[in-house]
Design an enzyme around this catalytic site. Structure first.
Site, PDB file in Angstrom:
ATOM      1  N   TYR A 160      86.395  45.793  22.266  1.00  0.00           N
ATOM      2  CA  TYR A 160      87.840  46.071  22.225  1.00  0.00           C
ATOM      3  C   TYR A 160      88.445  45.920  20.830  1.00  0.00           C
ATOM      4  O   TYR A 160      89.571  46.317  20.598  1.00  0.00           O
ATOM      5  CB  TYR A 160      88.617  45.210  23.235  1.00  0.00           C
ATOM      6  CG  TYR A 160      88.542  43.713  23.019  1.00  0.00           C
ATOM      7  CD1 TYR A 160      89.212  43.097  21.971  1.00  0.00           C
ATOM      8  CD2 TYR A 160      87.801  42.911  23.871  1.00  0.00           C
ATOM      9  CE1 TYR A 160      89.144  41.730  21.771  1.00  0.00           C
ATOM     10  CE2 TYR A 160      87.730  41.543  23.695  1.00  0.00           C
ATOM     11  CZ  TYR A 160      88.404  40.959  22.634  1.00  0.00           C
ATOM     12  OH  TYR A 160      88.322  39.607  22.435  1.00  0.00           O
ATOM     13  N   GLU A 161      87.684  45.327  19.890  1.00  0.00           N
ATOM     14  CA  GLU A 161      88.199  45.225  18.520  1.00  0.00           C
ATOM     15  C   GLU A 161      88.015  46.547  17.774  1.00  0.00           C
ATOM     16  O   GLU A 161      88.432  46.665  16.628  1.00  0.00           O
ATOM     17  CB  GLU A 161      87.482  44.095  17.779  1.00  0.00           C
ATOM     18  CG  GLU A 161      87.814  42.725  18.328  1.00  0.00           C
ATOM     19  CD  GLU A 161      86.946  41.631  17.731  1.00  0.00           C
ATOM     20  OE1 GLU A 161      87.196  41.249  16.581  1.00  0.00           O
ATOM     21  OE2 GLU A 161      86.009  41.176  18.407  1.00  0.00           O
ATOM     22  N   HIS A 186      88.039  32.765  17.656  1.00  0.00           N
ATOM     23  CA  HIS A 186      86.684  32.998  17.154  1.00  0.00           C
ATOM     24  C   HIS A 186      86.683  32.758  15.643  1.00  0.00           C
ATOM     25  O   HIS A 186      87.347  33.464  14.897  1.00  0.00           O
ATOM     26  CB  HIS A 186      86.242  34.435  17.431  1.00  0.00           C
ATOM     27  CG  HIS A 186      85.964  34.713  18.878  1.00  0.00           C
ATOM     28  ND1 HIS A 186      84.691  34.864  19.370  1.00  0.00           N
ATOM     29  CD2 HIS A 186      86.780  34.835  19.932  1.00  0.00           C
ATOM     30  CE1 HIS A 186      84.742  35.080  20.677  1.00  0.00           C
ATOM     31  NE2 HIS A 186      86.006  35.070  21.037  1.00  0.00           N
ATOM     32  N   MET A 230      84.393  40.306  28.873  1.00  0.00           N
ATOM     33  CA  MET A 230      84.421  41.457  27.956  1.00  0.00           C
ATOM     34  C   MET A 230      83.320  41.371  26.892  1.00  0.00           C
ATOM     35  O   MET A 230      83.454  41.970  25.823  1.00  0.00           O
ATOM     36  CB  MET A 230      85.785  41.510  27.260  1.00  0.00           C
ATOM     37  CG  MET A 230      86.979  41.507  28.202  1.00  0.00           C
ATOM     38  SD  MET A 230      88.520  41.322  27.302  1.00  0.00           S
ATOM     39  CE  MET A 230      89.664  41.041  28.679  1.00  0.00           C
ATOM     40  N   SER A 231      82.256  40.632  27.192  1.00  0.00           N
ATOM     41  CA  SER A 231      81.239  40.434  26.141  1.00  0.00           C
ATOM     42  C   SER A 231      79.856  40.290  26.760  1.00  0.00           C
ATOM     43  O   SER A 231      79.616  40.700  27.889  1.00  0.00           O
ATOM     44  CB  SER A 231      81.587  39.177  25.334  1.00  0.00           C
ATOM     45  OG  SER A 231      81.442  38.017  26.129  1.00  0.00           O
ATOM     46  N   ALA A 236      83.752  33.064  27.854  1.00  0.00           N
ATOM     47  CA  ALA A 236      84.826  32.710  28.775  1.00  0.00           C
ATOM     48  C   ALA A 236      84.882  33.838  29.804  1.00  0.00           C
ATOM     49  O   ALA A 236      84.718  35.007  29.451  1.00  0.00           O
ATOM     50  CB  ALA A 236      86.137  32.609  28.025  1.00  0.00           C
ATOM     51  N   ASN A 258      89.735  31.009  34.277  1.00  0.00           N
ATOM     52  CA  ASN A 258      90.848  31.388  35.163  1.00  0.00           C
ATOM     53  C   ASN A 258      90.283  32.073  36.397  1.00  0.00           C
ATOM     54  O   ASN A 258      89.178  32.622  36.351  1.00  0.00           O
ATOM     55  CB  ASN A 258      91.793  32.361  34.426  1.00  0.00           C
ATOM     56  CG  ASN A 258      91.046  33.571  33.885  1.00  0.00           C
ATOM     57  OD1 ASN A 258      90.418  33.514  32.833  1.00  0.00           O
ATOM     58  ND2 ASN A 258      91.087  34.668  34.639  1.00  0.00           N
ATOM     59  N   HIS A 262      83.779  42.054  19.626  1.00  0.00           N
ATOM     60  CA  HIS A 262      83.883  42.680  20.936  1.00  0.00           C
ATOM     61  C   HIS A 262      84.117  44.182  20.777  1.00  0.00           C
ATOM     62  O   HIS A 262      84.656  44.634  19.766  1.00  0.00           O
ATOM     63  CB  HIS A 262      85.067  42.103  21.714  1.00  0.00           C
ATOM     64  CG  HIS A 262      85.000  40.611  21.883  1.00  0.00           C
ATOM     65  ND1 HIS A 262      85.381  39.743  20.891  1.00  0.00           N
ATOM     66  CD2 HIS A 262      84.601  39.843  22.924  1.00  0.00           C
ATOM     67  CE1 HIS A 262      85.204  38.498  21.309  1.00  0.00           C
ATOM     68  NE2 HIS A 262      84.736  38.527  22.541  1.00  0.00           N
ATOM     69  N   HIS A 296      95.846  34.508  27.449  1.00  0.00           N
ATOM     70  CA  HIS A 296      94.730  34.239  26.535  1.00  0.00           C
ATOM     71  C   HIS A 296      94.756  32.804  26.003  1.00  0.00           C
ATOM     72  O   HIS A 296      93.708  32.182  25.822  1.00  0.00           O
ATOM     73  CB  HIS A 296      94.739  35.241  25.378  1.00  0.00           C
ATOM     74  CG  HIS A 296      93.570  35.099  24.443  1.00  0.00           C
ATOM     75  ND1 HIS A 296      92.256  35.182  24.865  1.00  0.00           N
ATOM     76  CD2 HIS A 296      93.497  34.860  23.108  1.00  0.00           C
ATOM     77  CE1 HIS A 296      91.441  35.008  23.835  1.00  0.00           C
ATOM     78  NE2 HIS A 296      92.178  34.803  22.760  1.00  0.00           N
TER      79      HIS A 296
HETATM   80  N1  HPA Z   1      88.844  38.864  32.715  1.00  0.00           N
HETATM   81  C1  HPA Z   1      88.135  39.322  31.651  1.00  0.00           C
HETATM   82  N2  HPA Z   1      87.777  38.539  30.637  1.00  0.00           N
HETATM   83  C2  HPA Z   1      88.109  37.242  30.705  1.00  0.00           C
HETATM   84  C3  HPA Z   1      88.827  36.694  31.772  1.00  0.00           C
HETATM   85  C4  HPA Z   1      89.220  37.566  32.834  1.00  0.00           C
HETATM   86  O1  HPA Z   1      89.853  37.169  33.827  1.00  0.00           O
HETATM   87  N3  HPA Z   1      89.001  35.372  31.515  1.00  0.00           N
HETATM   88  C5  HPA Z   1      88.371  35.123  30.332  1.00  0.00           C
HETATM   89  N4  HPA Z   1      87.837  36.252  29.829  1.00  0.00           N
END
Ligand code: HPA
Length: 291
Positions: A94-95, A70, A220-221, A122, A244, A92, A256
């Protein structure tokens, strides 16, 4: 109603206004559409015309992003001739930011006069037709982050205390995106996104649970931003890039760097899609203004 505290004497509205005023002072463009580029998707902003680049650290009260992948700057410029405010990277939960801070850039966009936002992210895919590299329109969400960016006293200058979320993901914008994807020969899915706190990826058991409750995409966003955008009446288009298969659905562990790599690989398709969609969104907003 204001929410100032002793440690921060300005309420959220005044902070958003100060940030918007700063951004206005840097450019003559007055965008009505904003774009948030998620993990591995940030390069799009590099090709913008008439661009002014503002590091988040320079914008008063703006949260700073620390996540790898980012860039952490706002670019105001043109995409397909349309003035745009583009966030290269977001912050995020989580930061360690509060959920209000995570969504603060949407408050700033509201004060800037933004009327529509495109959010990208993502995400992990929960069904086998969502292979890595798929682009998927978010049609609805589950907020599983355990918090809301609009809890606490409501500031009516932003919006109503209680507001509707049945069409949070704008049906007209989704229709436009599907039409343009078809025209370009791109596969574009549609799914329900669940936002989790992270930063650990999910366990296979969590993914089995999410599948049972109707989730197609996990990340997560995005959800805090959508809630705040809707609070202010900003229309939303959201697109996930599946990087993924979600935990336990393939033999592979989630990494990641692979998430970033797949994001980078699918960027070309995303750029083509957004470049086609943005002028049509602008035309829709222009019609709405006339009505
Ligand atoms: N889980 C959560 N956040 C993500 C993932 C995942 O599999 N892939 C990319 N961001």
């Amino acid at each position: 109603m204001t929410t100032a505290t002793q440690s921060d004497p300005l309420d959220e509205f005044s902070r958003a206004e100060a940030a918007a005023e700063f951004i206005r002072s840097k450019t003559a463009l007055r965008p009505e559409i904003a774009l948030v580029l998620g993990s591995g998707l940030g390069d799009f902003a590099d090709g913008m015309a008439d661009a002014v680049r503002i590091p988040y650290g320079e914008i008063p009260h703006f949260p700073r992003s620390t996540a790898i992948g980012h860039a952490g700057r706002l670019v105001v410029g043109r995409i397909a001739a349309t003035p745009m405010a583009v966030m290269q990277g977001r912050v995020h939960l989580y930061e360690g930011h509060s959920i209000k801070d995570v969504a603060f850039p949407m408050r700033v966009f509201g004060r800037l006069g933004i009327r529509a936002v495109i959010l990208t992210n993502a995400a992990g895919g929960l069904s086998s037709d969502l292979h890595p590299g798929s682009l998927v329109l978010i049609r609805d969400h589950l907020n599983l982050q355990g918090a809301s960016p609009v809890s606490g006293p409501n500031d009516e200058r932003f919006g109503l205390r209680f507001f509707d979320m049945t069409t949070a993901y704008d049906p007209e914008f989704r229709r436009i995106a599907q039409e343009e994807a078809k025209r370009l020969g791109l596969w574009l899915g549609s799914g329900v996104y669940a936002a989790l706190p992270g930063p650990s990826y999910e366990t296979p058991a969590e993914i089995q649970y999410l599948k049972k409750i109707g989730v197609d995409l996990v990340g997560m966003s995005t959800v805090p931003e959508v809630i705040v955008a809707r609070h202010m009446g900003i229309r939303v288009l959201a697109i996930s890039c599946v990087t993924n298969l979600a935990a336990g659905l393939s033999q592979q562990a989630i990494n990641h760097l692979e998430v970033l790599e797949i994001g980078a690989r699918v960027q070309k398709e995303l750029v083509a899609l957004l470049t086609a969609v943005i002028p049509r969104m602008a035309a829709t907003l222009a019609l709405e203004r006339k009505a």
